[in-house]
Every structure is written in structure tokens, then in C-alpha cells.
Scaffold this motif. Structure first.
Motif, PDB file in Angstrom:
ATOM      1  N   SER A 187       0.846  -1.188   0.000  1.00 56.29           N
ATOM      2  CA  SER A 187       0.000   0.000   0.000  1.00 56.29           C
ATOM      3  C   SER A 187       0.883   1.240   0.000  1.00 56.29           C
ATOM      4  N   ILE A 188       0.668   2.110  -0.988  1.00 54.88           N
ATOM      5  CA  ILE A 188       1.500   3.298  -1.140  1.00 54.88           C
ATOM      6  C   ILE A 188       0.626   4.543  -1.060  1.00 54.88           C
ATOM      7  N   GLU A 189       1.059   5.512  -0.261  1.00 61.90           N
ATOM      8  CA  GLU A 189       0.379   6.808  -0.169  1.00 61.90           C
ATOM      9  C   GLU A 189       1.391   7.922  -0.421  1.00 61.90           C
ATOM     10  N   TRP A 190       1.119   8.759  -1.399  1.00 63.66           N
ATOM     11  CA  TRP A 190       1.939   9.946  -1.669  1.00 63.66           C
ATOM     12  C   TRP A 190       1.182  11.134  -1.088  1.00 63.66           C
ATOM     13  N   ARG A 191       1.571  11.543   0.118  1.00 62.38           N
ATOM     14  CA  ARG A 191       0.809  12.543   0.854  1.00 62.38           C
ATOM     15  C   ARG A 191       1.054  13.946   0.313  1.00 62.38           C
ATOM     16  N   GLU A 192      -0.041  14.628   0.080  1.00 59.75           N
ATOM     17  CA  GLU A 192       0.048  15.991  -0.427  1.00 59.75           C
ATOM     18  C   GLU A 192       0.583  16.939   0.640  1.00 59.75           C
ATOM     19  N   ALA A 193       0.315  16.638   1.918  1.00 57.67           N
ATOM     20  CA  ALA A 193       0.680  17.547   3.011  1.00 57.67           C
ATOM     21  C   ALA A 193       2.182  17.773   3.097  1.00 57.67           C
ATOM     22  N   ASP A 194       2.978  16.710   2.921  1.00 57.72           N
ATOM     23  CA  ASP A 194       4.429  16.851   3.063  1.00 57.72           C
ATOM     24  C   ASP A 194       5.209  16.371   1.838  1.00 57.72           C
ATOM     25  N   ASN A 195       4.496  15.901   0.809  1.00 57.92           N
ATOM     26  CA  ASN A 195       5.116  15.403  -0.427  1.00 57.92           C
ATOM     27  C   ASN A 195       5.938  14.136  -0.195  1.00 57.92           C
ATOM     28  N   HIS A 196       5.765  13.488   0.950  1.00 51.22           N
ATOM     29  CA  HIS A 196       6.482  12.248   1.228  1.00 51.22           C
ATOM     30  C   HIS A 196       5.662  11.051   0.742  1.00 51.22           C
ATOM     31  N   VAL A 197       6.370   9.973   0.414  1.00 47.97           N
ATOM     32  CA  VAL A 197       5.735   8.716   0.022  1.00 47.97           C
ATOM     33  C   VAL A 197       5.816   7.746   1.194  1.00 47.97           C
ATOM     34  N   TYR A 198       4.677   7.135   1.542  1.00 52.07           N
ATOM     35  CA  TYR A 198       4.621   6.198   2.662  1.00 52.07           C
ATOM     36  C   TYR A 198       4.255   4.819   2.134  1.00 52.07           C
ATOM     37  N   MET A 199       5.056   3.847   2.507  1.00 48.42           N
ATOM     38  CA  MET A 199       4.867   2.471   2.051  1.00 48.42           C
ATOM     39  C   MET A 199       4.498   1.586   3.241  1.00 48.42           C
ATOM     40  N   THR A 200       3.433   0.797   3.101  1.00 43.94           N
ATOM     41  CA  THR A 200       3.007  -0.116   4.161  1.00 43.94           C
ATOM     42  C   THR A 200       2.922  -1.526   3.614  1.00 43.94           C
ATOM     43  N   GLY A 201       3.477  -2.469   4.378  1.00 36.33           N
ATOM     44  CA  GLY A 201       3.423  -3.860   3.961  1.00 36.33           C
ATOM     45  C   GLY A 201       3.971  -4.782   5.034  1.00 36.33           C
ATOM     46  N   PRO A 202       3.915  -6.082   4.784  1.00 28.04           N
ATOM     47  CA  PRO A 202       4.351  -7.072   5.776  1.00 28.04           C
ATOM     48  C   PRO A 202       5.849  -7.338   5.697  1.00 28.04           C
ATOM     49  N   ALA A 203       6.323  -8.081   6.686  1.00 30.27           N
ATOM     50  CA  ALA A 203       7.687  -8.597   6.704  1.00 30.27           C
ATOM     51  C   ALA A 203       7.640  -9.949   7.405  1.00 30.27           C
ATOM     52  N   GLU A 204       8.438 -10.903   6.939  1.00 29.62           N
ATOM     53  CA  GLU A 204       8.353 -12.260   7.469  1.00 29.62           C
ATOM     54  C   GLU A 204       9.738 -12.859   7.702  1.00 29.62           C
ATOM     55  N   PHE A 205       9.859 -13.596   8.814  1.00 29.37           N
ATOM     56  CA  PHE A 205      11.037 -14.427   9.029  1.00 29.37           C
ATOM     57  C   PHE A 205      10.912 -15.704   8.200  1.00 29.37           C
ATOM     58  N   VAL A 206      12.025 -16.196   7.690  1.00 33.36           N
ATOM     59  CA  VAL A 206      12.044 -17.472   6.995  1.00 33.36           C
ATOM     60  C   VAL A 206      12.804 -18.508   7.814  1.00 33.36           C
TER      61      VAL A 206
END
Length: 272
Positions: free
Chosen positions: A246-265
Motif C-alpha cells: 500500500s502506497i500513499e503519496w501525501r500531499e501535506a508533506d510530499n512524502h511517500v509512505y509504504m506499508t506492507g508485511p515482513a516475514e522471518f524465513v
């Protein structure tokens, strides 16, 4: 440290949406030649097998808590990796190296802030502030050399995003575009397609690693490219081979925020 201890290094295999790396805690183990080590360990037939090697360290500057260095499967050092940074957040918290749910991570492309979503001691997802995208200067340079009909976006590392009905051309075209004269330092290449539901199907050729299951900075670059070309809004679901980010490019600060999982193998030890 004894000779026997220096000959064996503990490592952890992790992945973010299938983008898999070997992680070493350099606060415990020294990796004397990370470039060569990345080449050997990343081999999927003769080594551990991965998209590269990630070194986790303690920051010596006040602006950051920990550090990340990342080496691709060919031994080249990368500036930043979104999937790896999420994995580091999970590693640091669940292995007891920090109790913070906001972690400042120093990379070669600057300090990135990780926000962990924790439930009963388990990091379920990580949101990374990837900073501001860089668009204009390099894209004008590339356009003059015409490597294809794409959009250049830097997320601390260079990406070239091509919107197409055939994202599977990544295998035949990715390595050619990576080394196109327009990219003197080589480039990550994304082939993307807007789906009817508004999600963006994306396949990635990563500079120094080839086709990978996912690329966090590539997902961010794709979302930004879709927004500036009018094909999407500022929030996108990027569907990659190994999962969705999930990616959000916020207009308020022009930053890009990335959300996702991470897993141990798995964890292991290997001789050097």
C-alpha cells in the motif's frame, strides 16, 4: 573473539512480499567483504539463496537509531530498499534490540522512519516514510536519450516506470533497459498496468539482482508515476509477484509512505 567464532556468522533469512534477503547483525558479527559475501551467499544453487545481503548496525549519529547497508546479488551496493527496511523493523523489535515502535534507520539515501504495527509482541506490518520523490532533472535527461516511453522517479535510488499491457516483458526488456546509456549508474525498471479495480499490477527488474518478487522503492516509484501521469490518485495498491504493498503519496508533506508485511524465513550459521 576466537578464530572459530570469526569463521562462522549467524544470519537470518527474511522476506517482504517475496523480496528475500540475508540479514546479519553486525553488532554481533563482522562481515569483512560484504560485496563478495553477497555474491556467494545469494547464489540460489551454491549459497543460501537471496536477492542480496543486508547488514544491520547501531547508528553512531544522533539522528538515527540503527543503520542499514544493502548489497545486491551481484555484489553492488544499493542506496535503499523498502522491503528490507520493513524486515529490519520486524527484526529489531521481535529480537529484542529495541522496544520502540518508531525507528529511525540510517541508509545511504538518508534517514528513513519506520512505524511498526504491533499486536501481542508481533510486528504485523511496517509503514516506512520513504521521503520525497525526485522527478524532473533526471527525467529530462532520459527523455533526450529515449530509452522507452516511461517515467523516471528516484526514491533514493533510480527507477524507470513503463505503463504497458504486457508486464511480462520484464524478462526480455528489463536487463536491456537497466544498462541503457540513459542510466550511467544503471536503473531499476518497472513494467506496470492499471487494473479495472484501480490496483496496479507491477513487475520489477532490480538493478543488480534481476527479476525480484517485489521491490518497495519500485512500488513507490510506480505509484508516483501513476499519479503524475493521471492514471491513479495519491493512494495505490501495488500488486507485485510476491504480494501487495500500500502506497500513499501525501500531499501535506510530499512524502511517500509504504506499508506492507515482513516475514522471518529461517536462522542459520555459515562459514566464511
Amino acid at each position: 573473539m576466537s578464530n572459530q567464532e570469526t569463521r562462522k556468522i549467524g544470519f537470518t533469512k527474511m522476506h517482504g512480499c517475496g523480496n528475500d534477503y540475508i540479514y546479519v547483525n553486525t553488532m554481533l558479527y563482522e562481515v569483512p567483504d560484504p560485496s563478495e559475501t553477497a555474491r556467494r551467499w545469494s547464489d540460489r544453487h551454491k549459497g543460501i539463496g537471496s536477492d542480496g545481503l543486508v547488514l544491520i548496525g547501531k547508528s553512531s549519529v544522533a539522528e538515527a537509531d540503527f543503520t542499514m547497508r544493502i548489497f545486491n546479488a551481484d555484489g553492488s551496493e544499493a542506496m535503499m530498499c523498502g522491503n528490507a527496511s520493513r524486515c529490519i523493523g520486524k527484526y529489531l523489535y521481535e529480537r529484542g534490540l529495541t522496544q520502540q515502535t518508531e525507528i529511525r534507520l540510517l541508509t545511504l539515501s538518508g534517514v528513513k522512519t519506520l512505524n511498526l504495527l504491533v499486536n501481542d509482541g508481533v510486528v504485523e506490518s511496517v509503514t516506512v516514510d520513504m521521503g520525497k520523490p525526485v522527478l524532473e532533472e533526471e527525467s529530462q535527461f532520459i527523455e533526450s536519450r529515449n530509452p522507452g516511453h516511461g517515467t523516471f522517479v528516484s526514491m533514493g535510488n533510480p527507477h524507470y516506470v513503463i505503463f504497458t499491457d504486457n508486464v511480462d516483458q520484464v524478462g526480455e526488456s528489463g536487463h536491456i533497459l537497466e544498462q541503457h546509456p540513459a542510466f550511467p549508474q544503471r536503473c531499476n525498471i518497472e513494467f506496470a498496468n492499471i487494473r479495472p479495480d484501480g490496483s496496479i499490477r507491477t513487475r520489477v527488474w532490480e538493478r543488480g539482482s534481476g527479476i525480484t518478487q517485489a521491490c518497495g522503492t519500485g512500488a513507490c516509484a510506480t505509484a508516483v508515476a501513476a499519479a503524475i501521469t493521471g492514471q491513479a490518485g495519491r493512494t495505490s495498491q501495488i500488486v507485485m509477484d510476491g504480494g501487495t504493498l500500500s502506497i500513499e503519496w501525501r500531499e501535506a508533506d510530499n512524502h511517500v509512505y509504504m506499508t506492507g508485511p515482513a516475514e522471518f524465513v529461517f536462522d542459520g550459521q555459515i562459514e566464511i
